[in-house]
Every structure is written in structure tokens, then in C-alpha cells.
Design an enzyme around this catalytic site. Structure first.
Site, PDB file in Angstrom:
ATOM      1  N   GLU A   1      -0.717  -0.653  -9.655  1.00  0.00           N
ATOM      2  CA  GLU A   1      -0.167  -1.940  -9.650  1.00  0.00           C
ATOM      3  C   GLU A   1       1.579  -2.147  -9.597  1.00  0.00           C
ATOM      4  O   GLU A   1       2.184  -2.495  -8.703  1.00  0.00           O
ATOM      5  CB  GLU A   1      -0.834  -2.699  -9.670  1.00  0.00           C
ATOM      6  CG  GLU A   1      -0.926  -4.695  -8.992  1.00  0.00           C
ATOM      7  CD  GLU A   1      -1.645  -4.193  -7.488  1.00  0.00           C
ATOM      8  OE1 GLU A   1      -1.567  -4.769  -6.921  1.00  0.00           O
ATOM      9  OE2 GLU A   1      -2.143  -2.727  -7.414  1.00  0.00           O
TER      10      GLU A   1
ATOM     11  N   GLU B   1       0.894  -0.841  -0.076  1.00  0.00           N
ATOM     12  CA  GLU B   1       0.063   0.193  -0.246  1.00  0.00           C
ATOM     13  C   GLU B   1       0.933   1.374   0.404  1.00  0.00           C
ATOM     14  O   GLU B   1       0.361   2.388  -0.370  1.00  0.00           O
ATOM     15  CB  GLU B   1      -0.839   0.105   1.327  1.00  0.00           C
ATOM     16  CG  GLU B   1      -2.109  -0.989   0.894  1.00  0.00           C
ATOM     17  CD  GLU B   1      -2.949  -1.586  -0.263  1.00  0.00           C
ATOM     18  OE1 GLU B   1      -2.899  -0.106  -0.718  1.00  0.00           O
ATOM     19  OE2 GLU B   1      -2.944  -2.578  -0.513  1.00  0.00           O
TER      20      GLU B   1
ATOM     21  N   HIS C   1       1.640   1.861  -3.577  1.00  0.00           N
ATOM     22  CA  HIS C   1       0.281   3.055  -4.189  1.00  0.00           C
ATOM     23  C   HIS C   1       0.475   4.427  -3.474  1.00  0.00           C
ATOM     24  O   HIS C   1       0.619   5.308  -4.375  1.00  0.00           O
ATOM     25  CB  HIS C   1      -0.608   2.072  -3.522  1.00  0.00           C
ATOM     26  CG  HIS C   1      -1.306   1.161  -4.586  1.00  0.00           C
ATOM     27  ND1 HIS C   1      -1.381   0.959  -5.701  1.00  0.00           N
ATOM     28  CD2 HIS C   1      -1.801   0.170  -3.943  1.00  0.00           C
ATOM     29  CE1 HIS C   1      -2.080  -0.012  -6.141  1.00  0.00           C
ATOM     30  NE2 HIS C   1      -2.431  -0.701  -4.739  1.00  0.00           N
TER      31      HIS C   1
END
Length: 489
Positions: free
Chosen positions: A284, A255, A258
């Protein structure tokens, strides 16, 4: 002011409202009381109506006709606004609001059904979601392939046929590698409990090591880890499992990938169409390269081994080499987000095929669980033991995210290409990772991918960074080399 200036000011307010809508979703996943679900569904629907109305405001069309781009950035801004304007205009406002309301309710129903292992409780609302998404796909596709219309929301310009060809090329070598690995003795697994406080403390260190800016973000817990927001407010979540600290650590790193993409975008693009990641596939690629090619590398796991010893004491793994093998252990499992690099894409391919069948009407929602279980048994060689390990494990379909799943594997393909280019350009990556310092790698990614946001198309973003069109070959070569070394193949 020029038509372009008027349009961009209007768009800035629309982007700000979109961020508020996203924050409603973040709160729903992390802090919202269960009893608030019906009201939150109304709130989501109201925001959807407001955003839909702004996105198809006739003035946007007029400004687009009159606006004259001066720079490459101007042209890219107009490209995004025009694309969104034309697509949104095809979706009736009532349908957009119904999707927002139904998926908000479906999310809570899914979470409860998953906790109670009750597929039957989820299927009625999933049927509603599928029906609404089919209607949206028909409205947007103009008679073309309806699944491609949904896929285009997440990976502009991509088609299901192109992905199917790529995935067909991936599958044989992945299956062969999996079979070769599973014929060998498995490395030792972790065999003790790791307290939650220690996991969360180390996950904070990992987030910092990979460059996550907590002055403009925060880390919370959620059932399904995710990242939310862009620009100056980018939040992530993780989760803990006392018997599997890697779940926490690598969810966090994933995460953070991201989040760093969003935090790394040029601030001049703030609250504009260029101010967020260009596609979910490129997004991604950042999370997967952070998590795998960097976070699971021999160099970085050597550092992580020492950090775990400091945090938890002796946890039964002898040394750095053994720990590297344990981190990258290939073993049977049901959960996509916990899958090793070799098997992860097989989980995605399963979902890709099922959701294409759902959208085409070739698979009924009532038959979805049986279809999932049959496909899983065929691909992995053992049966799903309970719904939370099968059809109920992922949040995506409850939220109407059809077309999203294939971008996970596409992101892995992009990450393979980026990893090859990055290591060629920055030979010191492993030496730095061995010290727990991912800066040289993340700076290369920020400079070559992240800071550009939505300036280029997804494919052109990867071509600009690597100098070549993306293919599956670098990913497959990387996997075969890495796991061939670990397992002595």
C-alpha cells in the site's frame, strides 16, 4: 540435488498454482458470467485444497530440516516457506476449503446486495464468513490474540496493539486538520460529465507515465478496483464515473503502484516466496505514494490539467493552481476509496475497530450496520444515507480479508517516510513530474523498495529504504504542510 534445491523446485510449482488461483479471482471480478458463481465457488475450493495440501506436505518439513542456506536470499526463502508451512499446518484442510468456497459465494452475494441496497441479503453469508474466520484465527493463534493471527497474514510481525497506538497518535492531528480545513471555503468542484471513453484513454496515459508495463499486464473495469498477479502477468482494474473522472484516474494510478511493485521485483525471484510484495502495508505504500505524494502533487497535477484540457476541452477550471486545489479538495463523502488524503485514514480506523470487535465476538454481525452508522456519524458528523455508502461499500469482508484494512493506513505511514527519503535523495522529482514524467521517482522506489520483494521483513524493508524506523510523523507533517498551503491555514 540438495534439500534446498528440491524444496525450491516444489515451491515454484506451488507458487505457480497460487497464481492460477489468483487468476480465477481476477476473472470472477472482471469477466465471469453471473450464472457461473456456484461452479466458480467449487473451483476455488478445489484449488484451495490442492494448495493447502502442498503447503503442508510432509516433504516440506523434511526439506526445511535439511536445507542449509548459503546466501541472504536463501535464508529469506526458507524464512517465508517455514512461516507459511507452520501457519498452514494449523488450519484443517476442510476449513481452508470451506473458507474458499464460502467467500467465493459471499463475494457475489455482496455485489448483488450492494447493487440493490439490501443489507439483510448479505448478512447471513457474512455471518458464515465471520464464523469461519474466527475458527481460522483460533486455530492459528495458539491461544494468543486471534485478531493478530489474521493481521499477520497481511503484515507479518505486526500486532493490533501496535497499530492501535499508532492510530491513536494519528487521529487527533487528522481530526484537527480536517476541522480547520472545513472551516475554510472549499475549492471549486468539477461540474460537468466526462465521457467514459475519454476517461479510459487518459487512464492509459497515466498508467504509462507511472511505468506500468502493459506487455506484462492489462487494464480492465471492475466494481472495486484491484491489482492481481505478480512477475510476468500483473493485471489491474479501474472504474469510471461520468461526474468524477478523478475516481478513474487516481484508481488507475493507485493500482499501477501495486502493479509496478510486482513488476519491479527482481526476476531471479520469479515464482518463489520472494517474488511478491513483502506485505500489504508495504504494498500500500507504493500505491499511495504513486497516487498521492506523486499523482496529487502540484507538479504532476499541472501536467494532468493540460492532458484533461486536451481530452475534454474546457471543463470549467481556470488554471493549474485552481486545478491542483480541485484535485485535493477536502469535502464530505462516504466512500473510502474516493476520500481525500486528510479523511481517508479516518475511514480505515473505523473499519479497523469494527473488525477487531467482530473477531473478538464483541460485535454481532446482526448489529454491524448500526455500529457502522453510529461510528460514521460520530467521526464525520453526518449520517450514512444508504448501505452502498456504508457497510456494503467495501468488498473485503465478503472475501474474508479480516486484518487487511489497517494495512491501508500503515501503507500511508510508510509512504510518508518513503516520500521524505525519496525527495531528499532525488531533488529533481517535481521538475520531472511537471513534464508528466514520474521516472526518477519510480526508479528510486524500484531500486530501494520494489526490486527486493520479500527479501526483508516489512519494517526492515522501510528501514533499508529510508534509514529510519517508520513513524506516523512524516505523514502528518506532509499533510499539514500540503493542505495548510492549499487552504491558507
Amino acid at each position: 540435488m540438495s534439500a534446498f534445491d528440491d524444496l525450491m523446485q516444489f515451491q515454484r510449482e506451488t507458487e505457480a498454482l497460487g497464481q492460477i488461483a489468483g487468476r480465477l479471482g481476477w476473472d470472477q471480478e472482471t469477466m465471469m458470467p453471473d450464472g457461473a458463481a456456484p461452479q466458480r465457488a467449487e473451483e476455488h475450493a478445489a484449488m484451495s485444497r490442492v494448495l493447502h495440501a502442498r503447503r503442508i506436505d510432509p516433504r516440506v518439513g523434511e526439506w526445511l530440516e535439511k536445507a542449509t542456506p548459503v546466501t541472504e536470499t536463501d535464508a529469506a526463502q526458507l524464512r517465508h516457506i517455514r512461516r507459511n508451512f507452520e501457519k498452514t499446518a494449523k488450519v484443517p484442510a476442510d476449513l481452508a476449503a470451506a473458507i474458499a468456497k464460502t467467500t467465493s459465494l459471499a463475494h457475489r452475494t455482496w455485489a448483488k446486495a450492494r447493487a440493490e441496497e439490501d443489507v439483510a441479503a448479505f448478512l447471513p453469508v457474512l455471518s458464515q464468513v465471520v464464523d469461519l474466520m474466527r475458527k481460522k484465527a483460533v486455530a492459528v493463534s495458539d491461544g494468543a490474540n486471534s485478531y493478530d493471527a489474521l493481521l499477520d497474514d497481511y503484515e507479518p510481525g505486526m500486532t493490533g496493539e501496535t497499530l492501535a497506538a499508532m492510530f491513536d497518535a494519528l487521529r487527533p492531528r487528522l481530526v484537527a486538520l480536517r476541522e480547520a480545513i472545513l472551516s475554510k471555503p472549499a475549492p471549486a468542484a468539477l461540474s460537468q460529465a466526462f465521457d467514459e471513453a475519454g476517461q479510459l484513454a487518459l487512464s492509459q496515459k497515466l498508467a504509462k507515465a507511472f511505468g506500468y508495463d502493459t506487455d506484462h499486464g492489462r487494464i480492465d473495469k471492475a466494481v472495486h478496483p484491484f491489482s492481481s498477479g505478480s512477475g510476468l502477468d500483473v493485471r489491474i482494474t479501474t472504474r469510471t464515473n461520468p461526474l468524477d473522472p478523478f475516481n478513474c484516474f487516481y484508481s488507475t494510478i493507485h493500482e499501477v503502484g501495486h502493479a509496478c511493485y510486482e513488476q519491479g521485483i527482481d526476476r531471479d525471484y520469479l515464482l518463489s516466496p520472494l517474488g511478491s510484495g513483502v506485505s500489504m502495508g508495504v504494498h500500500e505504500s507504493q500505491s499511495r505514494i504513486y497516487e498521492n505524494q506523486l499523482g496529487r502533487s502540484r507538479a504532476f497535477t499541472g501536467w494532468l490539467f493540460g492532458q484533461m484540457r486536451d481530452q475534454f476541452g474546457d471543463f470549467g477550471i481556470a488554471d493549474e493552481d485552481a486545478f491542483y486545489a480541485t484535485v485535493n479538495r477536502v469535502s464530505d463523502g462516504f466512500i473510502r476509496t474516493e476520500a481525500d488524503e486528510v479523511q481517508y485514514n479516518l475511514h480505515v480506523l473505523l473499519r479497523f475497530d469494527l473488525e477487531r470487535a467482530l473477531m473478538a465476538g464483541d460485535l454481532a454481525v446482526s448489529d454491524l450496520e448500526a455500529a457502522w452508522n453510529d461510528r460514521f456519524k460520530a467521526d464525520f458528523g453526518y449520517a450514512v444515507d444508504m448501505p452502498s455508502n456504508g457497510v456494503l461499500q467495501d468488498v473485503h469482508w465478503s472475501e474474508g480479508l479480516f486484518g487487511y484494512f489497517p494495512t491501508y493506513t500503515l501503507g500511508n505511514v510508510y509512504a510518508g517516510c518513503l516520500n521524505t527519503a525519496m525527495r531528499s535523495a532525488v531533488p529533481s522529482v517535481d521538475a520531472d513530474l511537471a513534464r508528466g514524467d514520474a521516472t526518477t521517482a519510480t526508479q528510486w522506489l524500484r531500486e530501494n523498495v520494489q526490486r527486493h520483494g520479500g527479501l526483508r521483513t516489512p519494517q526492515d524493508t522501510i528501514i533499508h529504504a529510508t534509514g529510519a524506523a517508520p513513524t506516523e510523523a512524516p505523514l502528518l507533517d506532509y499533510l499539514e504542510t500540503k493542505f495548510g498551503d492549499i487552504y491558507g491555514l
